[in-house]
Design a protein around this motif. Structure first.
Motif, PDB file in Angstrom:
ATOM      1  N   ALA A  60      40.920  -0.204  60.391  1.00  0.00           N
ATOM      2  CA  ALA A  60      41.875  -1.092  61.057  1.00  0.00           C
ATOM      3  C   ALA A  60      42.668  -0.327  62.108  1.00  0.00           C
ATOM      4  CB  ALA A  60      42.817  -1.719  60.034  1.00  0.00           C
ATOM      5  N   GLU A  61      43.116   0.885  61.769  1.00  0.00           N
ATOM      6  CA  GLU A  61      43.890   1.696  62.713  1.00  0.00           C
ATOM      7  C   GLU A  61      43.065   2.035  63.950  1.00  0.00           C
ATOM      8  OE1 GLU A  61      45.123   4.923  60.233  1.00  0.00           O
ATOM      9  OE2 GLU A  61      46.944   3.880  59.567  1.00  0.00           O
ATOM     10  N   GLU A  62      41.782   2.351  63.753  1.00  0.00           N
ATOM     11  CA  GLU A  62      40.906   2.645  64.894  1.00  0.00           C
ATOM     12  C   GLU A  62      40.775   1.429  65.816  1.00  0.00           C
ATOM     13  OE1 GLU A  62      37.095   3.848  63.454  1.00  0.00           O
ATOM     14  OE2 GLU A  62      37.864   5.618  62.417  1.00  0.00           O
ATOM     15  N   LEU A  63      40.564   0.269  65.198  1.00  0.00           N
ATOM     16  CA  LEU A  63      40.377  -0.951  65.982  1.00  0.00           C
ATOM     17  C   LEU A  63      41.644  -1.330  66.751  1.00  0.00           C
ATOM     18  CD1 LEU A  63      38.331  -3.051  63.398  1.00  0.00           C
ATOM     19  CD2 LEU A  63      37.468  -1.878  65.434  1.00  0.00           C
ATOM     20  N   VAL A  64      42.790  -1.135  66.116  1.00  0.00           N
ATOM     21  CA  VAL A  64      44.057  -1.449  66.791  1.00  0.00           C
ATOM     22  C   VAL A  64      44.287  -0.489  67.959  1.00  0.00           C
ATOM     23  CG1 VAL A  64      46.570  -1.451  66.518  1.00  0.00           C
ATOM     24  CG2 VAL A  64      45.121  -2.553  64.797  1.00  0.00           C
ATOM     25  N   GLN A  65      44.019   0.791  67.754  1.00  0.00           N
ATOM     26  CA  GLN A  65      44.152   1.755  68.850  1.00  0.00           C
ATOM     27  C   GLN A  65      43.223   1.387  70.004  1.00  0.00           C
ATOM     28  OE1 GLN A  65      43.582   5.684  67.183  1.00  0.00           O
ATOM     29  NE2 GLN A  65      45.199   5.369  65.676  1.00  0.00           N
ATOM     30  N   ASP A  66      41.985   1.021  69.666  1.00  0.00           N
ATOM     31  CA  ASP A  66      41.024   0.609  70.705  1.00  0.00           C
ATOM     32  C   ASP A  66      41.547  -0.605  71.469  1.00  0.00           C
ATOM     33  OD1 ASP A  66      39.324   2.611  69.928  1.00  0.00           O
ATOM     34  OD2 ASP A  66      37.915   1.299  68.862  1.00  0.00           O
ATOM     35  N   THR A  67      42.112  -1.553  70.724  1.00  0.00           N
ATOM     36  CA  THR A  67      42.613  -2.783  71.351  1.00  0.00           C
ATOM     37  C   THR A  67      43.766  -2.491  72.299  1.00  0.00           C
ATOM     38  OG1 THR A  67      41.936  -4.124  69.452  1.00  0.00           O
ATOM     39  CG2 THR A  67      43.658  -5.045  70.886  1.00  0.00           C
ATOM     40  N   LEU A  68      44.703  -1.681  71.850  1.00  0.00           N
ATOM     41  CA  LEU A  68      45.867  -1.378  72.681  1.00  0.00           C
ATOM     42  C   LEU A  68      45.474  -0.536  73.902  1.00  0.00           C
ATOM     43  CD1 LEU A  68      48.429  -0.793  69.810  1.00  0.00           C
ATOM     44  CD2 LEU A  68      48.494  -2.641  71.496  1.00  0.00           C
ATOM     45  N   MET A  69      44.513   0.353  73.731  1.00  0.00           N
ATOM     46  CA  MET A  69      44.046   1.126  74.887  1.00  0.00           C
ATOM     47  C   MET A  69      43.285   0.233  75.864  1.00  0.00           C
ATOM     48  SD  MET A  69      45.543   3.831  74.459  1.00  0.00           S
ATOM     49  CE  MET A  69      45.015   4.406  76.070  1.00  0.00           C
ATOM     50  N   TRP A  70      42.513  -0.714  75.321  1.00  0.00           N
ATOM     51  CA  TRP A  70      41.832  -1.685  76.185  1.00  0.00           C
ATOM     52  C   TRP A  70      42.855  -2.457  77.004  1.00  0.00           C
ATOM     53  CZ3 TRP A  70      42.447  -6.860  76.773  1.00  0.00           C
ATOM     54  CH2 TRP A  70      41.500  -7.524  77.565  1.00  0.00           C
ATOM     55  N   LEU A  71      43.952  -2.854  76.335  1.00  0.00           N
ATOM     56  CA  LEU A  71      44.994  -3.610  77.029  1.00  0.00           C
ATOM     57  C   LEU A  71      45.549  -2.811  78.209  1.00  0.00           C
ATOM     58  CD1 LEU A  71      46.775  -6.264  76.743  1.00  0.00           C
ATOM     59  CD2 LEU A  71      48.488  -4.738  75.758  1.00  0.00           C
ATOM     60  N   TRP A  72      45.820  -1.537  77.976  1.00  0.00           N
ATOM     61  CA  TRP A  72      46.372  -0.708  79.046  1.00  0.00           C
ATOM     62  C   TRP A  72      45.363  -0.535  80.181  1.00  0.00           C
ATOM     63  CZ3 TRP A  72      50.638   0.643  81.160  1.00  0.00           C
ATOM     64  CH2 TRP A  72      50.696   1.722  82.040  1.00  0.00           C
ATOM     65  N   GLU A  73      44.119  -0.270  79.827  1.00  0.00           N
ATOM     66  CA  GLU A  73      43.088  -0.049  80.845  1.00  0.00           C
ATOM     67  C   GLU A  73      42.793  -1.304  81.654  1.00  0.00           C
ATOM     68  OE1 GLU A  73      39.902   1.446  78.472  1.00  0.00           O
ATOM     69  OE2 GLU A  73      40.859   3.407  78.167  1.00  0.00           O
ATOM     70  N   LEU A  88      50.792 -12.738  75.178  1.00  0.00           N
ATOM     71  CA  LEU A  88      50.286 -11.404  74.892  1.00  0.00           C
ATOM     72  C   LEU A  88      50.077 -11.193  73.390  1.00  0.00           C
ATOM     73  CD1 LEU A  88      49.556  -8.873  76.456  1.00  0.00           C
ATOM     74  CD2 LEU A  88      51.931  -8.137  76.283  1.00  0.00           C
ATOM     75  N   LYS A  89      51.004 -11.693  72.603  1.00  0.00           N
ATOM     76  CA  LYS A  89      50.903 -11.526  71.154  1.00  0.00           C
ATOM     77  C   LYS A  89      49.637 -12.181  70.622  1.00  0.00           C
ATOM     78  CE  LYS A  89      54.349 -13.294  68.967  1.00  0.00           C
ATOM     79  NZ  LYS A  89      55.623 -13.500  68.257  1.00  0.00           N
ATOM     80  N   SER A  90      49.371 -13.411  71.027  1.00  0.00           N
ATOM     81  CA  SER A  90      48.166 -14.110  70.574  1.00  0.00           C
ATOM     82  C   SER A  90      46.905 -13.396  71.050  1.00  0.00           C
ATOM     83  CB  SER A  90      48.163 -15.552  71.096  1.00  0.00           C
ATOM     84  OG  SER A  90      49.260 -16.253  70.570  1.00  0.00           O
ATOM     85  N   LEU A  91      46.950 -12.887  72.277  1.00  0.00           N
ATOM     86  CA  LEU A  91      45.798 -12.167  72.818  1.00  0.00           C
ATOM     87  C   LEU A  91      45.476 -10.949  71.952  1.00  0.00           C
ATOM     88  CD1 LEU A  91      43.710 -11.590  75.087  1.00  0.00           C
ATOM     89  CD2 LEU A  91      45.522 -10.300  76.250  1.00  0.00           C
ATOM     90  N   LEU A  92      46.494 -10.143  71.622  1.00  0.00           N
ATOM     91  CA  LEU A  92      46.272  -8.943  70.824  1.00  0.00           C
ATOM     92  C   LEU A  92      45.707  -9.272  69.445  1.00  0.00           C
ATOM     93  CD1 LEU A  92      49.475  -6.890  71.712  1.00  0.00           C
ATOM     94  CD2 LEU A  92      47.122  -6.338  72.344  1.00  0.00           C
ATOM     95  N   PHE A  93      46.269 -10.284  68.798  1.00  0.00           N
ATOM     96  CA  PHE A  93      45.789 -10.631  67.464  1.00  0.00           C
ATOM     97  C   PHE A  93      44.376 -11.195  67.506  1.00  0.00           C
ATOM     98  CE2 PHE A  93      50.038  -9.810  66.190  1.00  0.00           C
ATOM     99  CZ  PHE A  93      49.984  -9.560  64.825  1.00  0.00           C
ATOM    100  N   THR A  94      44.057 -11.948  68.539  1.00  0.00           N
ATOM    101  CA  THR A  94      42.702 -12.494  68.665  1.00  0.00           C
ATOM    102  C   THR A  94      41.686 -11.376  68.864  1.00  0.00           C
ATOM    103  OG1 THR A  94      43.533 -14.567  69.590  1.00  0.00           O
ATOM    104  CG2 THR A  94      41.225 -14.038  70.003  1.00  0.00           C
ATOM    105  N   ILE A  95      42.009 -10.425  69.729  1.00  0.00           N
ATOM    106  CA  ILE A  95      41.094  -9.301  69.975  1.00  0.00           C
ATOM    107  C   ILE A  95      40.892  -8.493  68.693  1.00  0.00           C
ATOM    108  CG2 ILE A  95      40.780  -7.124  71.212  1.00  0.00           C
ATOM    109  CD1 ILE A  95      42.279  -8.399  73.575  1.00  0.00           C
ATOM    110  N   VAL A  96      42.000  -8.197  67.993  1.00  0.00           N
ATOM    111  CA  VAL A  96      41.908  -7.411  66.764  1.00  0.00           C
ATOM    112  C   VAL A  96      41.084  -8.152  65.712  1.00  0.00           C
ATOM    113  CG1 VAL A  96      43.243  -6.543  64.800  1.00  0.00           C
ATOM    114  CG2 VAL A  96      43.965  -6.018  67.130  1.00  0.00           C
ATOM    115  N   LYS A  97      41.292  -9.450  65.594  1.00  0.00           N
ATOM    116  CA  LYS A  97      40.515 -10.226  64.619  1.00  0.00           C
ATOM    117  C   LYS A  97      39.033 -10.166  64.956  1.00  0.00           C
ATOM    118  CE  LYS A  97      39.856 -14.834  62.697  1.00  0.00           C
ATOM    119  NZ  LYS A  97      40.289 -16.242  62.700  1.00  0.00           N
ATOM    120  N   ASN A  98      38.686 -10.395  66.210  1.00  0.00           N
ATOM    121  CA  ASN A  98      37.283 -10.383  66.608  1.00  0.00           C
ATOM    122  C   ASN A  98      36.657  -9.005  66.403  1.00  0.00           C
ATOM    123  OD1 ASN A  98      37.414 -13.076  67.270  1.00  0.00           O
ATOM    124  ND2 ASN A  98      37.821 -12.701  69.434  1.00  0.00           N
ATOM    125  N   LYS A  99      37.377  -7.959  66.771  1.00  0.00           N
ATOM    126  CA  LYS A  99      36.862  -6.596  66.569  1.00  0.00           C
ATOM    127  C   LYS A  99      36.664  -6.312  65.080  1.00  0.00           C
ATOM    128  CE  LYS A  99      38.587  -4.052  70.631  1.00  0.00           C
ATOM    129  NZ  LYS A  99      37.349  -3.305  70.924  1.00  0.00           N
TER     130      LYS A  99
END
Length: 198
Positions: free
Chosen positions: A52-65, A76-87
């Motif tokens: 879970a920690e790896e996926l969240v880090q990937d998601t937040l780095m994707w957001l920045w990039e 933004l909140k819904s976007l982050l949770f949707t990406i994390v759920k899908n990942k």
């Protein structure tokens, strides 16, 4: 912009997205710090915490990039949770029995557990506080002094003029009561409020 930096505010979505799109690293840092544990708690419904920690880090780095592609109208909140759920769901083998069970549970409890606000402390604090208030005042007091103020049983005993055994009993009973009352949320409460697992 200082208030965004000090305490990330999802409420002003357009302002935060604009700051991110403009490359505001302080805003991103605030977002990362405030979102990381709630997103990990959410992802850990589907995958082990380390994953879970790896996926969240990937998601937040994707957001920045990809910050320049963010749309101010998209929460933004819904976007982050949707990406994390899908990942998270995609990281579990689709053919395994565990995967089928996880996907079924995700579908069954989607409405209650897919609300991003649940993973940010305000809603859980409300439920936690309401449950705690149902305990006798002296039990609440001992629990708060130990869990929230970090005092030892001996320090609490001296302050309340009772024995350490009495303090131990009050705290133990309160924890058992809260665990029963908040059983659906207990792993989440431990992760968010007591990440060291006390």
């Amino acid at each position: 912009m200082k208030e965004i930096h000090d305490k990330f505010d999802f409420g002003d979505n357009r302002r935060v997205v604009d700051a991110l799109r403009n490359g505001d690293e302080h805003c991103f840092d605030a977002l990362f710090r405030q979102s990381y544990r709630p997103l990990c708690a959410y992802a850990s419904r589907f995958v082990p915490l380390a994953r879970a920690e790896e996926l969240v880090q990937d998601t937040l780095m994707w957001l920045w990039e990809n910050r320049r592609t963010l749309i101010p109208e998209m929460p933004l909140k819904s976007l982050l949770f949707t990406i994390v759920k899908n990942k998270s769901l995609n990281s579990v083998s689709r053919n395994s029995i565990k995967s089928r069970v996880i996907r079924q549970l995700a579908a069954d409890f989607e409405e209650e557990f897919d609300d991003p606000d649940l993973y940010f402390e305000s809603e859980l604090v409300r439920r936690f506080s309401a449950a705690l208030r149902r305990m006798p005042e002296e039990f609440q007091q001992a629990f708060r002094m130990h869990r929230l103020e970090g005092k030892t049983h001996r320090e609490i005993a001296e302050e309340l003029h009772v024995s350490p055994q009495t303090v131990n009993y009050r705290i133990g009973q309160t924890v058992r009561f809260l665990r029963e009352e908040l059983s659906d949320y207990w792993p989440l409460i431990l992760l968010l409020f007591w990440p060291e697992g006390r």
